[in-house]
Write a protein that holds these residues in place. Structure first.
Motif, PDB file in Angstrom:
ATOM      1  N   LYS A 124      42.765  42.697  26.927  1.00 15.03           N
ATOM      2  CA  LYS A 124      41.431  42.462  26.359  1.00 15.03           C
ATOM      3  C   LYS A 124      40.384  42.346  27.458  1.00 15.03           C
ATOM      4  CE  LYS A 124      42.996  40.099  22.183  1.00 15.03           C
ATOM      5  NZ  LYS A 124      43.068  38.815  21.477  1.00 15.03           N
ATOM      6  N   ALA A 125      40.718  41.607  28.514  1.00 12.83           N
ATOM      7  CA  ALA A 125      39.776  41.439  29.620  1.00 12.83           C
ATOM      8  C   ALA A 125      39.488  42.780  30.289  1.00 12.83           C
ATOM      9  CB  ALA A 125      40.322  40.440  30.641  1.00 12.83           C
ATOM     10  N   ALA A 126      40.525  43.594  30.487  1.00 13.35           N
ATOM     11  CA  ALA A 126      40.344  44.913  31.103  1.00 13.35           C
ATOM     12  C   ALA A 126      39.417  45.774  30.256  1.00 13.35           C
ATOM     13  CB  ALA A 126      41.695  45.598  31.288  1.00 13.35           C
ATOM     14  N   GLN A 127      39.645  45.789  28.962  1.00 11.04           N
ATOM     15  CA  GLN A 127      38.795  46.584  28.078  1.00 11.04           C
ATOM     16  C   GLN A 127      37.358  46.060  28.069  1.00 11.04           C
ATOM     17  OE1 GLN A 127      39.784  49.570  26.530  1.00 11.04           O
ATOM     18  NE2 GLN A 127      37.556  49.640  26.542  1.00 11.04           N
ATOM     19  N   ASP A 128      37.197  44.743  28.090  1.00 10.59           N
ATOM     20  CA  ASP A 128      35.855  44.158  28.143  1.00 10.59           C
ATOM     21  C   ASP A 128      35.105  44.628  29.387  1.00 10.59           C
ATOM     22  OD1 ASP A 128      36.253  42.806  25.757  1.00 10.59           O
ATOM     23  OD2 ASP A 128      36.661  40.869  26.713  1.00 10.59           O
ATOM     24  N   TYR A 129      35.788  44.633  30.541  1.00  5.45           N
ATOM     25  CA  TYR A 129      35.148  45.109  31.761  1.00  5.45           C
ATOM     26  C   TYR A 129      34.722  46.571  31.615  1.00  5.45           C
ATOM     27  CZ  TYR A 129      35.981  41.104  34.821  1.00  5.45           C
ATOM     28  OH  TYR A 129      35.936  39.859  35.410  1.00  5.45           O
ATOM     29  N   LEU A 130      35.609  47.404  31.075  1.00  3.71           N
ATOM     30  CA  LEU A 130      35.303  48.831  30.953  1.00  3.71           C
ATOM     31  C   LEU A 130      34.216  49.106  29.926  1.00  3.71           C
ATOM     32  CD1 LEU A 130      38.862  50.401  31.228  1.00  3.71           C
ATOM     33  CD2 LEU A 130      37.050  50.335  32.963  1.00  3.71           C
ATOM     34  N   GLN A 143      40.070  43.168  40.299  1.00  2.22           N
ATOM     35  CA  GLN A 143      39.150  42.241  39.641  1.00  2.22           C
ATOM     36  C   GLN A 143      39.904  41.275  38.730  1.00  2.22           C
ATOM     37  OE1 GLN A 143      35.887  41.649  39.989  1.00  2.22           O
ATOM     38  NE2 GLN A 143      35.951  40.079  38.403  1.00  2.22           N
ATOM     39  N   LEU A 144      40.822  41.807  37.952  1.00  3.14           N
ATOM     40  CA  LEU A 144      41.574  40.974  37.016  1.00  3.14           C
ATOM     41  C   LEU A 144      42.493  39.985  37.723  1.00  3.14           C
ATOM     42  CD1 LEU A 144      42.493  43.694  34.379  1.00  3.14           C
ATOM     43  CD2 LEU A 144      40.929  41.773  34.021  1.00  3.14           C
ATOM     44  N   TYR A 148      39.008  35.043  42.761  1.00  5.85           N
ATOM     45  CA  TYR A 148      37.580  34.885  42.496  1.00  5.85           C
ATOM     46  C   TYR A 148      37.164  35.592  41.209  1.00  5.85           C
ATOM     47  CZ  TYR A 148      37.852  33.509  47.345  1.00  5.85           C
ATOM     48  OH  TYR A 148      38.216  32.884  48.511  1.00  5.85           O
ATOM     49  N   GLY A 149      38.125  36.262  40.593  1.00  4.09           N
ATOM     50  CA  GLY A 149      37.875  36.968  39.340  1.00  4.09           C
ATOM     51  C   GLY A 149      38.571  36.257  38.188  1.00  4.09           C
ATOM     52  N   ASP A 150      39.393  37.006  37.488  1.00  8.50           N
ATOM     53  CA  ASP A 150      40.008  36.472  36.269  1.00  8.50           C
ATOM     54  C   ASP A 150      41.308  35.706  36.503  1.00  8.50           C
ATOM     55  OD1 ASP A 150      38.564  37.815  33.652  1.00  8.50           O
ATOM     56  OD2 ASP A 150      38.300  38.974  35.487  1.00  8.50           O
ATOM     57  N   GLN A 151      41.932  35.890  37.647  1.00  5.74           N
ATOM     58  CA  GLN A 151      43.133  35.162  38.040  1.00  5.74           C
ATOM     59  C   GLN A 151      44.381  35.482  37.225  1.00  5.74           C
ATOM     60  OE1 GLN A 151      42.473  31.039  39.521  1.00  5.74           O
ATOM     61  NE2 GLN A 151      40.543  31.212  38.382  1.00  5.74           N
ATOM     62  N   PHE A 152      44.454  36.699  36.681  1.00 10.19           N
ATOM     63  CA  PHE A 152      45.710  37.129  36.076  1.00 10.19           C
ATOM     64  C   PHE A 152      46.682  37.432  37.206  1.00 10.19           C
ATOM     65  CE2 PHE A 152      42.753  38.264  32.635  1.00 10.19           C
ATOM     66  CZ  PHE A 152      43.433  37.770  31.536  1.00 10.19           C
ATOM     67  N   VAL A 161      45.400  46.951  32.514  1.00 10.93           N
ATOM     68  CA  VAL A 161      44.767  48.219  32.860  1.00 10.93           C
ATOM     69  C   VAL A 161      45.543  49.380  32.243  1.00 10.93           C
ATOM     70  CG1 VAL A 161      44.144  49.752  34.783  1.00 10.93           C
ATOM     71  CG2 VAL A 161      43.681  47.285  34.936  1.00 10.93           C
ATOM     72  N   ASP A 162      46.859  49.292  32.234  1.00  8.00           N
ATOM     73  CA  ASP A 162      47.672  50.343  31.595  1.00  8.00           C
ATOM     74  C   ASP A 162      47.280  50.523  30.127  1.00  8.00           C
ATOM     75  OD1 ASP A 162      49.111  50.798  33.920  1.00  8.00           O
ATOM     76  OD2 ASP A 162      50.890  49.667  33.261  1.00  8.00           O
ATOM     77  N   GLN A 163      46.983  49.429  29.449  1.00  8.53           N
ATOM     78  CA  GLN A 163      46.643  49.492  28.021  1.00  8.53           C
ATOM     79  C   GLN A 163      45.315  50.196  27.777  1.00  8.53           C
ATOM     80  OE1 GLN A 163      49.218  48.646  25.942  1.00  8.53           O
ATOM     81  NE2 GLN A 163      50.036  48.432  28.013  1.00  8.53           N
ATOM     82  N   THR A 164      44.449  50.242  28.786  1.00  8.92           N
ATOM     83  CA  THR A 164      43.157  50.918  28.637  1.00  8.92           C
ATOM     84  C   THR A 164      43.270  52.425  28.829  1.00  8.92           C
ATOM     85  OG1 THR A 164      42.496  50.791  30.968  1.00  8.92           O
ATOM     86  CG2 THR A 164      41.959  48.881  29.549  1.00  8.92           C
ATOM     87  N   GLY A 165      44.380  52.862  29.416  1.00 12.39           N
ATOM     88  CA  GLY A 165      44.558  54.285  29.688  1.00 12.39           C
ATOM     89  C   GLY A 165      43.938  54.719  31.008  1.00 12.39           C
ATOM     90  N   LEU A 166      43.413  53.782  31.780  1.00 12.26           N
ATOM     91  CA  LEU A 166      42.779  54.107  33.052  1.00 12.26           C
ATOM     92  C   LEU A 166      43.823  54.443  34.094  1.00 12.26           C
ATOM     93  CD1 LEU A 166      40.058  54.247  34.585  1.00 12.26           C
ATOM     94  CD2 LEU A 166      40.396  51.866  35.194  1.00 12.26           C
TER      95      LEU A 166
END
Length: 166
Positions: A124-130, A143-144, A148-152, A161-166
Motif C-alpha cells: 500500500k505504501a509503495a502504491q501511495d508513493y507511485l 525509500q520504503l 528516515y523513510g517508512d522503515q519497512f 514494490v513487486d506488487q506495484t509491477g515496478l
C-alpha cells in the motif's frame, strides 16, 4: 472511560492473543444462544456480547489491559485505517513526543496485538508513493526501507514494490 472503539479494539487484541495462546472458545449450550448468533441483530448487540466475552475472557486468562494499552491499540488501528505503516514506523508514531506520546512498551504492545500483514502495508505504501511521485524500482525500495523513510524491512519493501509491477 472506555470508548466503543477502544473496547472493540481491546476485544480484537484479546482475540488475537487468545488465538495465539490456543484458548478454545466456549460452545453455545442452548437454543437461544444459537438463535442469537444466526439471526440478524442490531449492531449494538454483537458489540455488547463481545465486550462481555472480552471481560470474562480477560478475567479467566488473567489478562487486564491498561487504559494506556487500550488507547494505544485504538490509536494504532486508527492510523492503519488511514494510511500504510511499517511496524517500526507505527511504533515510532505512537511513541513520539510529536505523535501520540505513548510509552514505547504500550506502543509495541498495541502494534503487536493487531493482526497486520506488514507486506500488504508495504504494498500500500509503495502504491501511495507511485500515485504521487515517480521512482525507480531501487529508489522506491530504498525509500520504503530507509530509517528516515517508512522503515519497512528490505524484504517487505521489495515485496511492496513487486506488487506495484515496478
Amino acid at each position: 472511560m472506555r470508548t466503543p472503539i477502544a473496547a472493540s479494539l481491546s476485544a480484537l487484541a484479546l482475540a488475537c492473543c487468545l488465538t495465539a495462546c490456543s484458548v478454545p472458545a466456549e460452545p453455545a449450550t442452548d437454543d437461544a444462544a444459537t438463535a442469537e448468533t444466526t439471526t440478524s441483530a442490531p449492531a449494538s448487540k454483537p458489540k455488547e456480547s463481545t465486550e462481555k466475552k472480552e471481560k470474562e475472557s480477560t478475567e479467566e486468562a488473567g489478562l487486564e489491559l491498561t487504559e494506556s494499552q487500550q488507547q494505544a491499540i485504538a490509536a494504532a488501528q486508527g492510523y492503519l485505517d488511514y494510511q500504510a505503516f511499517s511496524r517500526q514506523g507505527l511504533i515510532d508514531q505512537l511513541s513520539s513526543e510529536y505523535g501520540d506520546a505513548f510509552p514505547v512498551k504500550d506502543a509495541e504492545f498495541a502494534v503487536d496485538s493487531l493482526d497486520v500483514d506488514w507486506n500488504e502495508q508495504a504494498a500500500k505504501a509503495a502504491q501511495d508513493y507511485l500515485d504521487y511521485d515517480s521512482f525507480s524500482r531501487q529508489g522506491l525500495i530504498d525509500q520504503l526501507s530507509s530509517e528516515y523513510g517508512d522503515q519497512f524491512t528490505v524484504e517487505q519493501a521489495t515485496y511492496g514494490v513487486d506488487q506495484t509491477g515496478l
